[in-house]
Write a protein that holds these residues in place. Structure first.
Motif, PDB file in Angstrom:
ATOM      1  N   VAL A 451      -5.702   4.603  -4.404  1.00  0.00           N
ATOM      2  CA  VAL A 451      -5.688   3.925  -3.114  1.00  0.00           C
ATOM      3  C   VAL A 451      -4.525   2.952  -3.041  1.00  0.00           C
ATOM      4  O   VAL A 451      -3.804   2.880  -2.027  1.00  0.00           O
ATOM      5  N   GLN A 452      -4.310   2.191  -4.107  1.00  0.00           N
ATOM      6  CA  GLN A 452      -3.239   1.196  -4.102  1.00  0.00           C
ATOM      7  C   GLN A 452      -1.870   1.858  -3.940  1.00  0.00           C
ATOM      8  O   GLN A 452      -0.992   1.328  -3.247  1.00  0.00           O
ATOM      9  N   GLU A 453      -1.680   3.018  -4.552  1.00  0.00           N
ATOM     10  CA  GLU A 453      -0.394   3.715  -4.459  1.00  0.00           C
ATOM     11  C   GLU A 453      -0.121   4.216  -3.041  1.00  0.00           C
ATOM     12  O   GLU A 453       1.047   4.355  -2.644  1.00  0.00           O
ATOM     13  N   HIS A 454      -1.167   4.495  -2.265  1.00  0.00           N
ATOM     14  CA  HIS A 454      -0.989   5.091  -0.943  1.00  0.00           C
ATOM     15  C   HIS A 454      -1.138   4.082   0.190  1.00  0.00           C
ATOM     16  O   HIS A 454      -1.316   4.461   1.353  1.00  0.00           O
ATOM     17  N   LEU A 455      -1.095   2.781  -0.118  1.00  0.00           N
ATOM     18  CA  LEU A 455      -1.114   1.764   0.925  1.00  0.00           C
ATOM     19  C   LEU A 455       0.270   1.619   1.528  1.00  0.00           C
ATOM     20  O   LEU A 455       1.291   1.870   0.876  1.00  0.00           O
ATOM     21  N   GLU A 459       0.448  -3.405   4.200  1.00  0.00           N
ATOM     22  CA  GLU A 459      -0.874  -3.619   3.605  1.00  0.00           C
ATOM     23  C   GLU A 459      -0.749  -4.204   2.196  1.00  0.00           C
ATOM     24  O   GLU A 459      -1.499  -5.110   1.816  1.00  0.00           O
ATOM     25  N   LYS A 460       0.183  -3.684   1.433  1.00  0.00           N
ATOM     26  CA  LYS A 460       0.387  -4.221   0.074  1.00  0.00           C
ATOM     27  C   LYS A 460       0.787  -5.689   0.130  1.00  0.00           C
ATOM     28  O   LYS A 460       0.341  -6.507  -0.685  1.00  0.00           O
ATOM     29  N   LEU A 461       1.639  -6.034   1.102  1.00  0.00           N
ATOM     30  CA  LEU A 461       2.070  -7.425   1.243  1.00  0.00           C
ATOM     31  C   LEU A 461       0.897  -8.323   1.610  1.00  0.00           C
ATOM     32  O   LEU A 461       0.751  -9.437   1.088  1.00  0.00           O
ATOM     33  N   ALA A 462       0.031  -7.844   2.495  1.00  0.00           N
ATOM     34  CA  ALA A 462      -1.133  -8.634   2.908  1.00  0.00           C
ATOM     35  C   ALA A 462      -2.089  -8.839   1.732  1.00  0.00           C
ATOM     36  O   ALA A 462      -2.598  -9.950   1.516  1.00  0.00           O
ATOM     37  N   LEU A 463      -2.333  -7.779   0.955  1.00  0.00           N
ATOM     38  CA  LEU A 463      -3.257  -7.899  -0.183  1.00  0.00           C
ATOM     39  C   LEU A 463      -2.710  -8.829  -1.252  1.00  0.00           C
ATOM     40  O   LEU A 463      -3.458  -9.554  -1.912  1.00  0.00           O
ATOM     41  N   ALA A 464      -1.401  -8.818  -1.441  1.00  0.00           N
ATOM     42  CA  ALA A 464      -0.797  -9.658  -2.480  1.00  0.00           C
ATOM     43  C   ALA A 464      -0.948 -11.136  -2.169  1.00  0.00           C
ATOM     44  O   ALA A 464      -0.915 -11.981  -3.077  1.00  0.00           O
ATOM     45  N   ALA A 465      -1.121 -11.479  -0.874  1.00  0.00           N
ATOM     46  CA  ALA A 465      -1.230 -12.891  -0.470  1.00  0.00           C
ATOM     47  C   ALA A 465      -2.675 -13.368  -0.396  1.00  0.00           C
ATOM     48  O   ALA A 465      -2.944 -14.453   0.126  1.00  0.00           O
ATOM     49  N   SER A 466      -3.601 -12.576  -0.904  1.00  0.00           N
ATOM     50  CA  SER A 466      -5.018 -12.963  -0.825  1.00  0.00           C
ATOM     51  C   SER A 466      -5.375 -13.992  -1.892  1.00  0.00           C
ATOM     52  O   SER A 466      -4.558 -14.322  -2.763  1.00  0.00           O
ATOM     53  N   TYR A 468      -7.461 -13.491  -4.214  1.00  0.00           N
ATOM     54  CA  TYR A 468      -7.832 -12.782  -5.445  1.00  0.00           C
ATOM     55  C   TYR A 468      -6.706 -12.900  -6.473  1.00  0.00           C
ATOM     56  O   TYR A 468      -5.533 -13.094  -6.107  1.00  0.00           O
ATOM     57  N   PRO A 469      -7.020 -12.750  -7.756  1.00  0.00           N
ATOM     58  CA  PRO A 469      -5.962 -12.838  -8.789  1.00  0.00           C
ATOM     59  C   PRO A 469      -4.874 -11.785  -8.615  1.00  0.00           C
ATOM     60  O   PRO A 469      -3.713 -12.023  -8.947  1.00  0.00           O
ATOM     61  N   SER A 470      -5.256 -10.602  -8.104  1.00  0.00           N
ATOM     62  CA  SER A 470      -4.290  -9.524  -7.921  1.00  0.00           C
ATOM     63  C   SER A 470      -4.808  -8.573  -6.855  1.00  0.00           C
ATOM     64  O   SER A 470      -5.987  -8.598  -6.479  1.00  0.00           O
ATOM     65  N   ALA A 471      -3.918  -7.699  -6.381  1.00  0.00           N
ATOM     66  CA  ALA A 471      -4.325  -6.702  -5.401  1.00  0.00           C
ATOM     67  C   ALA A 471      -5.330  -5.735  -6.008  1.00  0.00           C
ATOM     68  O   ALA A 471      -6.267  -5.287  -5.336  1.00  0.00           O
ATOM     69  N   ALA A 472      -5.162  -5.431  -7.282  1.00  0.00           N
ATOM     70  CA  ALA A 472      -6.095  -4.517  -7.950  1.00  0.00           C
ATOM     71  C   ALA A 472      -7.499  -5.107  -7.987  1.00  0.00           C
ATOM     72  O   ALA A 472      -8.496  -4.388  -7.789  1.00  0.00           O
ATOM     73  N   ALA A 473      -7.609  -6.417  -8.228  1.00  0.00           N
ATOM     74  CA  ALA A 473      -8.924  -7.070  -8.255  1.00  0.00           C
ATOM     75  C   ALA A 473      -9.577  -7.014  -6.883  1.00  0.00           C
ATOM     76  O   ALA A 473     -10.794  -6.808  -6.761  1.00  0.00           O
ATOM     77  N   CYS A 520     -12.037   0.466   3.982  1.00  0.00           N
ATOM     78  CA  CYS A 520     -12.362  -0.938   3.678  1.00  0.00           C
ATOM     79  C   CYS A 520     -11.107  -1.734   3.341  1.00  0.00           C
ATOM     80  O   CYS A 520     -10.924  -2.855   3.823  1.00  0.00           O
ATOM     81  N   VAL A 521     -10.220  -1.146   2.523  1.00  0.00           N
ATOM     82  CA  VAL A 521      -9.000  -1.861   2.133  1.00  0.00           C
ATOM     83  C   VAL A 521      -8.108  -2.091   3.356  1.00  0.00           C
ATOM     84  O   VAL A 521      -7.495  -3.165   3.503  1.00  0.00           O
ATOM     85  N   SER A 522      -8.013  -1.089   4.231  1.00  0.00           N
ATOM     86  CA  SER A 522      -7.208  -1.261   5.448  1.00  0.00           C
ATOM     87  C   SER A 522      -7.774  -2.384   6.316  1.00  0.00           C
ATOM     88  O   SER A 522      -7.027  -3.192   6.882  1.00  0.00           O
ATOM     89  N   LEU A 523      -9.117  -2.453   6.417  1.00  0.00           N
ATOM     90  CA  LEU A 523      -9.748  -3.526   7.190  1.00  0.00           C
ATOM     91  C   LEU A 523      -9.442  -4.882   6.574  1.00  0.00           C
ATOM     92  O   LEU A 523      -9.108  -5.839   7.289  1.00  0.00           O
ATOM     93  N   VAL A 524      -9.528  -4.980   5.269  1.00  0.00           N
ATOM     94  CA  VAL A 524      -9.240  -6.254   4.594  1.00  0.00           C
ATOM     95  C   VAL A 524      -7.789  -6.649   4.816  1.00  0.00           C
ATOM     96  O   VAL A 524      -7.476  -7.834   5.023  1.00  0.00           O
ATOM     97  N   ALA A 525      -6.866  -5.664   4.807  1.00  0.00           N
ATOM     98  CA  ALA A 525      -5.457  -5.974   5.047  1.00  0.00           C
ATOM     99  C   ALA A 525      -5.272  -6.549   6.448  1.00  0.00           C
ATOM    100  O   ALA A 525      -4.509  -7.513   6.644  1.00  0.00           O
ATOM    101  N   ARG A 526      -5.974  -5.979   7.439  1.00  0.00           N
ATOM    102  CA  ARG A 526      -5.871  -6.518   8.801  1.00  0.00           C
ATOM    103  C   ARG A 526      -6.440  -7.936   8.865  1.00  0.00           C
ATOM    104  O   ARG A 526      -5.895  -8.808   9.551  1.00  0.00           O
TER     105      ARG A 526
END
Length: 666
Positions: A451-455, A459-466, A468-473, A520-526
């Protein structure tokens, strides 16, 4: 040295001088020697009355202090010392004589201890007869020629053959039957359902455990309900009701004076409502029962909260004493729930030990089968699959007169699960929901890296700023939230008890996990992207007058997007987050132009938030929060939308009345 003549001239001279041993003087002196006996007393070691003797000859002290048998000087006084000190006060060693000879004394001592407990129960010091009554009992039965332990043993060996009960006391020798209360007034056992608990009494005002204590074996502590104990034992109920009436506000209290008379009347009306008539679980509390009787008299609303507990004497509140398997006190207090929380871990461990302990050989009664089942090796650790067979809902065994119930649970341990016995069904259910989810996650390969590879890059930029310790977490947290939703769609309560059911749930999760996780990940990115818009909107405001509302928005944002927010909120609730964030943006747009309206709206919201906080609610919610608090926590978010951004609408009807109603049902 002794001299026949002393001459004093310029110096003092002694004539006719010779050496003498004082031991010669006493037998030679005969009647010329003067004897003085002092300090008669009882000697436990000698088992007899002794005294000290001083011998003088013509004023010369030849024996200063010699211990002698007092019976040679005063036999009646020696006899009295023997009876008072040895038999009444117990200052003798009965182990030095035949057990059959001293059996009467042990029986009498046990009787006195039992009657002393009666005084503790009835909170009186005038029931048990004093030492003089005990002395008279022995004095009337023991002959005059018995004056020490040796003579007593000799006499009693012969007397036992004809009158073996001569020295054995009865209750009537130590107590007046007319002074005794009915034993039902001060019971020694308390029953709650199928649990039978001991009661201990202490009459020592000011002591922490003054009054009545319920002795609770540690394995039974968590299963005890905080019901019925507020009624106290029947013997103290009249005093308790009197204390409660005096603890009412004056406007109500003036209708029930004198309190003692009304307490007697109310006691008669409530005679059949106490715990002794309902298996320890009365239908209502004592305060509620009294309030119903007082309300017509006071002609105003009366409830349990009107009674001020601080004004009621402490000894009238039941004390709880938790004891371990050896009878040692591990905790005590007058608040049962606080004691249960304080000792929750130890109580759980004690329940597990009781359940898994092997049954005693030859244990009688119908519970032997339950004990054999309970003895199976229930608790296991380090499990990564369903290898433990059926998960029973409850196991029980009988310990210390009560039924110990253990509730097997699957416990999440991160990289594995454990099966352990919990002390309450609520704790077992909560643990098993998380444990089943962990087993599912361990049994289904994780698509997180795919999933992470196909974001998308955004979306990757949004998850990185959360947070959480990392996008993977974050993606792993989304996987847990999605898996839980699928599990609960098949098993609404999230609890699985058989391997076949677990396989069905696991396969269902595996079938939809990839697609659901992408969504779910796309929703969290939004959500995270919109949260950045909110943060920029807060920073764009530079007026000090708006500091309060801006801090409120920051608090709301941090309460929504904290570490672990995805699985904490759940996949279904997460769908409402964009609307909550849009509501913050709407509020920020009108904040500068309508600060007065915003302040009034914030006051409305803070009133509801304060009620939520007073009920024990926190934002973010605690993991073990009550269902009512979980419901109100999200009602508050909907209430924010209805107050600050009405155009967005709410997911459900919300109002202050609905929030307060939900809190009252917690």
């Amino acid at each position: 040295m002794i001299a026949a003549e002393i001459v004093e001239t310029s110096r003092t001279f002694a004539r006719t001088v010779a050496a003498i041993d004082p031991a010669w003087a006493e037998p030679l002196a005969g009647d010329l020697a003067k004897r003085q006996v002092t300090e008669p007393h009882w000697s436990k070691d000698a088992g007899a009355a002794v005294a000290f003797e001083k011998v003088t000859l013509f004023g010369l002290e030849i024996i200063p202090r010699r211990r002698v048998q007092f019976a040679r000087i005063d036999r009646p006084a020696s006899r009295e010392l023997f009876v008072r000190h040895a038999l009444v006060e117990g200052e003798w060693d009965p182990t030095r004589i035949d057990k059959r000879v001293s059996a009467f004394w042990r029986s009498n001592a046990e009787l006195r201890r039992r009657l002393e407990k009666l005084e503790e129960r009835e909170r009186r010091r005038d029931i048990l007869a004093g030492d003089e009554a005990v002395f008279r009992f022995y004095d009337e039965r023991i002959p005059a020629d018995v004056f020490d332990v040796r003579s007593f043993e000799s006499w009693w060996r012969e007397a036992m053959a004809t009158t073996p009960k001569l020295l054995v006391m009865r209750e009537s020798d130590l107590i007046d039957d007319e002074e005794r209360a009915d034993q039902r007034e001060f019971p020694t056992r308390w029953t709650q359902g199928d649990q039978v608990l001991g009661l201990a009494y202490r009459f020592e005002p000011g002591a922490d455990d003054d009054g009545v204590s319920v002795v609770v074996p540690l394995p039974l502590l968590a299963q005890l309900e905080d019901r019925g104990f507020d009624w106290q034992v029947p013997g103290l109920r009249a005093e308790l009701v009197t204390g409660l009436l005096r603890a009412l506000p004056k406007a109500i209290r003036r209708h029930v004076v004198p309190a003692a008379d009304w307490a007697e009347k109310f006691g008669a009306e409530l005679a059949e409502e106490g715990p002794e008539s309902h298996g320890g679980l009365p239908p209502r509390t004592l305060k509620d029962a009294l309030a119903r009787l007082i309300q017509p008299l006071a002609n105003q609303l009366v409830s349990a909260v009107d009674f001020e507990d601080e004004r009621v004497p402490a000894h009238l509140r039941m004390n709880f004493r938790a004891v371990d398997e050896r009878g040692r006190v591990v905790g005590s207090g007058r608040d049962l729930r606080a004691l249960q929380a304080q000792l929750s871990d130890r109580a759980r461990s004690s329940v597990a030990r009781s359940i898994t302990a092997p049954p005693r050989s030859g244990a009688p009664g119908p519970n032997r089968g339950a004990e054999r089942v309970a003895a199976a090796p229930v608790e296991q650790t380090g499990l990564t699959g369903w290898t433990f067979g059926e998960l029973p809902e409850v196991l029980d065994t009988r310990v210390a007169g009560g039924v110990v119930r253990g509730y097997p649970a699957i416990v999440d341990q991160g990289k594995s699960v454990a099966v352990r016995v919990e002390s309450t069904p609520e704790a077992a259910a909560a643990a098993t929901r998380d444990g089943v989810l962990r087993l599912v996650l361990l049994g289904v390969p994780s698509p997180s890296s795919y999933v992470q590879e196909h974001l998308t890059s955004q979306e990757k930029l949004a998850l990185a700023a959360s947070s959480y310790p990392s996008a993977a977490a974050l993606i792993e947290d989304c996987r847990a939230a999605v898996s839980r939703r699928v599990v609960q769609s098949i098993v609404p309560d999230g609890i699985v008890r058989s391997e076949a059911e677990f396989v069905r749930v696991r396969d269902a999760v595996s079938a939809v996990l990839v697609d659901e996780l992408f969504a779910c990940v796309s929703l969290v990115a939004r959500i995270l992207t919109k949260s950045r818009d909110v943060e920029r909107g807060i920073k764009s405001q530079n007026s000090l007058a708006l500091l309060g509302p801006l801090n409120d928005i920051r608090t709301q944002l941090s309460g929504l997007l904290h570490p672990g927010f995805v699985s904490a909120a759940g996949a279904d609730r997460l769908a409402h987050f964009p609307r909550y964030l849009e509501g913050m943006l709407d509020r920020l747009k009108t904040l500068a132009s309508e600060p007065g309206k915003d302040r009034a709206r914030m006051t409305e919201y803070e009133r509801m938030a304060k009620a939520f906080e007073d009920a024990g609610g926190t934002i973010p919610l605690a993991r073990d929060a009550a269902p009512a608090l979980v419901e109100v926590r999200w009602l508050l978010e909907e209430y924010r939308v209805s107050v600050f951004a009405q155009r967005l609408g709410t997911a459900q009807p919300v109002s202050p009345q609905r929030i307060m109603k939900a809190l009252s049902g917690r």
